[in-house]
Design a protein around this motif. Structure first.
Motif, PDB file in Angstrom:
ATOM      1  N   ARG A 278       0.763  -1.182  -0.170  1.00 22.69           N
ATOM      2  CA  ARG A 278       0.075  -0.106  -0.039  1.00 22.69           C
ATOM      3  C   ARG A 278       0.884   1.280   0.091  1.00 22.69           C
ATOM      4  NH1 ARG A 278      -1.828   1.755   6.043  1.00 22.69           N
ATOM      5  NH2 ARG A 278      -0.106   1.028   6.942  1.00 22.69           N
ATOM      6  N   PRO A 279       0.595   2.282  -0.717  1.00 23.58           N
ATOM      7  CA  PRO A 279       1.103   3.618  -0.574  1.00 23.58           C
ATOM      8  C   PRO A 279       1.004   4.323   0.702  1.00 23.58           C
ATOM      9  CG  PRO A 279      -0.722   3.910  -2.273  1.00 23.58           C
ATOM     10  CD  PRO A 279      -0.694   2.118  -1.674  1.00 23.58           C
ATOM     11  N   LYS A 297      11.504  11.595   6.224  1.00 21.05           N
ATOM     12  CA  LYS A 297       9.689  11.838   6.662  1.00 21.05           C
ATOM     13  C   LYS A 297       9.106  12.375   5.703  1.00 21.05           C
ATOM     14  CE  LYS A 297       7.038  12.643  10.940  1.00 21.05           C
ATOM     15  NZ  LYS A 297       7.189  13.246  12.408  1.00 21.05           N
ATOM     16  N   GLY A 298       8.018  11.773   5.500  1.00 21.58           N
ATOM     17  CA  GLY A 298       6.972  12.427   4.590  1.00 21.58           C
ATOM     18  C   GLY A 298       7.331  12.008   3.240  1.00 21.58           C
ATOM     19  N   ASP A 299       8.369  11.245   2.872  1.00 19.12           N
ATOM     20  CA  ASP A 299       8.435  10.663   1.353  1.00 19.12           C
ATOM     21  C   ASP A 299       7.400   9.657   1.216  1.00 19.12           C
ATOM     22  OD1 ASP A 299      10.454  12.128   0.702  1.00 19.12           O
ATOM     23  OD2 ASP A 299      12.134  10.869   1.357  1.00 19.12           O
ATOM     24  N   GLN A 300       6.953   9.372  -0.109  1.00 21.44           N
ATOM     25  CA  GLN A 300       5.876   8.554  -0.289  1.00 21.44           C
ATOM     26  C   GLN A 300       6.656   6.907  -0.700  1.00 21.44           C
ATOM     27  OE1 GLN A 300       2.643   8.751  -0.628  1.00 21.44           O
ATOM     28  NE2 GLN A 300       3.401  10.718   0.682  1.00 21.44           N
ATOM     29  N   PRO A 347       0.303   6.260 -12.845  1.00 19.57           N
ATOM     30  CA  PRO A 347       0.665   7.692 -12.561  1.00 19.57           C
ATOM     31  C   PRO A 347       0.692   7.905 -11.255  1.00 19.57           C
ATOM     32  CG  PRO A 347      -1.062   7.507 -14.274  1.00 19.57           C
ATOM     33  CD  PRO A 347      -0.713   6.060 -14.050  1.00 19.57           C
ATOM     34  N   GLU A 348      -0.376   7.206 -10.567  1.00 20.70           N
ATOM     35  CA  GLU A 348      -0.409   7.554  -8.965  1.00 20.70           C
ATOM     36  C   GLU A 348       0.938   7.083  -8.126  1.00 20.70           C
ATOM     37  OE1 GLU A 348      -2.830   3.679  -9.469  1.00 20.70           O
ATOM     38  OE2 GLU A 348      -2.248   5.461 -10.667  1.00 20.70           O
ATOM     39  N   TYR A 349       1.645   6.266  -8.744  1.00 21.09           N
ATOM     40  CA  TYR A 349       2.951   5.788  -8.093  1.00 21.09           C
ATOM     41  C   TYR A 349       4.308   6.505  -8.576  1.00 21.09           C
ATOM     42  CZ  TYR A 349       0.067   1.737  -6.486  1.00 21.09           C
ATOM     43  OH  TYR A 349      -0.713   1.069  -6.034  1.00 21.09           O
ATOM     44  N   MET A 350       3.963   7.609  -9.229  1.00 28.52           N
ATOM     45  CA  MET A 350       5.201   8.340  -9.937  1.00 28.52           C
ATOM     46  C   MET A 350       5.815   9.147  -8.883  1.00 28.52           C
ATOM     47  SD  MET A 350       6.381   8.747 -12.758  1.00 28.52           S
ATOM     48  CE  MET A 350       5.238   8.447 -14.221  1.00 28.52           C
ATOM     49  N   ASP A 351       5.156   9.304  -7.548  1.00 22.42           N
ATOM     50  CA  ASP A 351       6.238   9.968  -6.768  1.00 22.42           C
ATOM     51  C   ASP A 351       6.865   9.051  -5.604  1.00 22.42           C
ATOM     52  OD1 ASP A 351       5.765  12.577  -7.646  1.00 22.42           O
ATOM     53  OD2 ASP A 351       3.870  12.658  -6.508  1.00 22.42           O
ATOM     54  N   ALA A 455       0.870  20.483 -16.741  1.00 19.59           N
ATOM     55  CA  ALA A 455       1.791  19.571 -15.888  1.00 19.59           C
ATOM     56  C   ALA A 455       1.162  18.531 -15.426  1.00 19.59           C
ATOM     57  CB  ALA A 455       2.398  20.423 -14.715  1.00 19.59           C
ATOM     58  N   SER A 456      -0.177  18.442 -14.888  1.00 16.59           N
ATOM     59  CA  SER A 456      -0.714  17.335 -14.526  1.00 16.59           C
ATOM     60  C   SER A 456      -1.270  16.358 -15.637  1.00 16.59           C
ATOM     61  CB  SER A 456      -2.223  17.769 -13.850  1.00 16.59           C
ATOM     62  OG  SER A 456      -1.690  18.726 -12.636  1.00 16.59           O
ATOM     63  N   GLN A 457      -1.686  17.081 -16.567  1.00 14.17           N
ATOM     64  CA  GLN A 457      -1.870  16.355 -17.939  1.00 14.17           C
ATOM     65  C   GLN A 457      -0.869  15.507 -18.526  1.00 14.17           C
ATOM     66  OE1 GLN A 457      -3.622  18.934 -20.644  1.00 14.17           O
ATOM     67  NE2 GLN A 457      -5.434  19.034 -19.547  1.00 14.17           N
ATOM     68  N   GLY A 458       0.370  16.138 -18.404  1.00 15.03           N
ATOM     69  CA  GLY A 458       1.747  15.568 -18.917  1.00 15.03           C
ATOM     70  C   GLY A 458       1.988  14.280 -18.155  1.00 15.03           C
TER      71      GLY A 458
END
Length: 461
Positions: A278-279, A297-300, A347-351, A455-458
């Protein structure tokens, strides 16, 4: 003088009285009773006797009963033919010291010498070393209590005063029949030459025992050897633990299902689950991993969870720790490429900056690219330690024994893998181009002039 007497009292209590009290009342480190459904154990002390023991053996043979004889070494030395008969007729032989003297009155060295001398006598006649010991009057000292003798100490659950002639056979029958129950370890005597006993007392015992054995057959009860009773106890205990283990496993797996729903865990390969994830936002202390990536701390991160059901099945099929490790490695090798492609394609895991997990089975994870370190001390580390030890005792092929090999070897470890390592080592060739958080950071100012929507669309295209 009073001080000396006081010290002697303390010394005698520590050496003899307290160990004797603990063994007799609590049964600590001694065997004194079984839990069988149809079996009891006849045990005979002080023999062998050239007159009464052969009569006893004939009686036991007639009723097809087995017994345990705790022999006095000096008597065995004088009557080796009787010792041989006991052994050849399938009864168990144990030690009752070389002379019938209380261990309270002997030094540890003297007790060991008595045991060895008797052991050698029995071995010279039977070719087998005895492994069971009953100290005279059931009295142990500190060194017996500490199992320094190397023999299994056997006491009893019922005794009847059969060493006194005045007890009589009729009274003996009544006393023994009251205790004729499964699991009882009965103490009787086939020799009356011990101090305090009457020489002809074993005759009353034989008369009474014949009536008792007749009643035992009627009740479908059978006398067995002490070693047979102890082995049956071990099997029964193992069966009980097996039932308990299955109940614990069922509850554990039920909890895992609830846990997956509550925390919305996703499975890497649902058809053959091994890794769940889970993220989350990393909340631990900052860590620099092996490739220099710093997790703060705070990194995904993706929090990893092993599938407990899969671990249990692997553990139950594995005959050794090595087999368990091999099976886990194979499962990890299958799941990590799939997980790497999922991170690339979503895309939701890009960070996501890395993988993160806690495990007790931490041998060799570096070969997969994981960074391994100890958990920081605190409430989480303590609770993780308890949780994972319980889990390991269930899934590990050697169960609880593995937990006794040293706390340092069994400490929970923190496993982390930078996302770059995951992608570079496990992603399939030709997958979508990966932009790590490092690359995003380096190009951040180039995107800062673009509208947020663009940026979001990209990022989502």
């Amino acid at each position: 003088m009073q001080t000396l007497l006081l010290w002697l009292f303390y010394l005698s209590s520590f050496y003899a009285f307290i160990p004797g009290l603990i063994t007799r009342i609590f049964g600590f480190r001694v065997f004194r009773r079984g839990t069988g459904k149809q079996d009891f154990a006849l045990t005979f002390d002080d023999g062998p006797d050239p007159v009464y023991t052969p009569q006893l053996l004939d009686l036991l043979k007639r009723y097809d009963m087995k017994a345990t004889f705790f022999l006095v070494g000096s008597h065995a030395e004088s009557h080796p033919d009787v010792v041989k008969q006991i052994h050849e007729e399938g009864h168990l032989i144990g030690i009752h010291n070389y002379i019938h003297k209380s261990n309270w009155l002997m030094r540890p060295k003297t007790v060991r010498m008595q045991l060895k001398r008797t052991d050698d006598i029995i071995y010279s006649v039977t070719g087998e070393r005895p492994t069971f010991y009953r100290p005279p009057w059931g009295i142990v000292n500190l060194f017996d209590f500490a199992k320094n003798s190397g023999y299994r100490i056997v006491l009893w659950s019922a005794m009847f005063g059969d060493w006194r002639s005045k007890t009589g056979s009729n009274k003996l029958v009544k006393r023994i029949l009251r205790k004729l129950k499964p699991g009882e370890v009965m103490l009787l005597h086939d020799c009356g030459t011990t101090v305090g006993a009457n020489p002809d007392a074993p005759m009353n015992m034989l008369i009474a025992l014949e009536q008792v054995l007749e009643e035992a057959q009627r009740r479908n009860l059978k006398s067995i050897r002490i070693d047979t009773m102890i082995n049956s106890e071990k099997k029964l205990q193992k069966a009980k633990l097996s039932i308990m283990k299955r109940m614990v496993v069922s509850l554990w797996l039920l909890w895992e299902k609830v846990f997956h729903v509550l925390f919305q865990l996703e499975t890497v390969t649902p058809k053959d689950p091994m890794l769940h994830f889970r993220p989350i936002s990393y909340q631990g202390k900052a860590v620099t991993m092996d490739d220099g990536t710093r997790l703060e701390k705070g990194d995904q991160v993706l929090e990893l969870h092993f599938d407990n059901k899969k671990l249990f099945h692997i553990g139950s099929r594995s005959r050794s720790e090595m087999q368990l490790a091999i099976q886990m490695i194979r499962a990890m090798q299958k799941d990590l490429p799939t997980l790497a492609n999922m991170v690339l394609e979503r895309p939701e895991y890009m960070d996501i900056k890395g993988l993160y997990g806690v495990t007790m089975i931490s041998r060799g994870p570096e070969q997969f690219g994981f960074h391994v370190q100890d958990l920081p001390q605190g409430l989480f580390a303590s609770s993780a330690r308890i949780y994972l030890k319980i889990l390991l005792s269930i899934i590990h092929p050697r169960g609880q024994s593995r937990l006794k090999e040293g706390s340092k070897k069994m400490e929970p470890k923190l496993l982390m893998m930078p996302v770059d390592v995951l992608i570079n080592r496990y992603a399939e060739k030709g997958s979508r181009s990966y932009r790590s958080p490092k690359q995003d950071s380096a190009e951040e100012h180039e995107l800062s002039d673009l509208p947020i929507g663009s940026a979001s669309q990209g990022l989502s295209s």
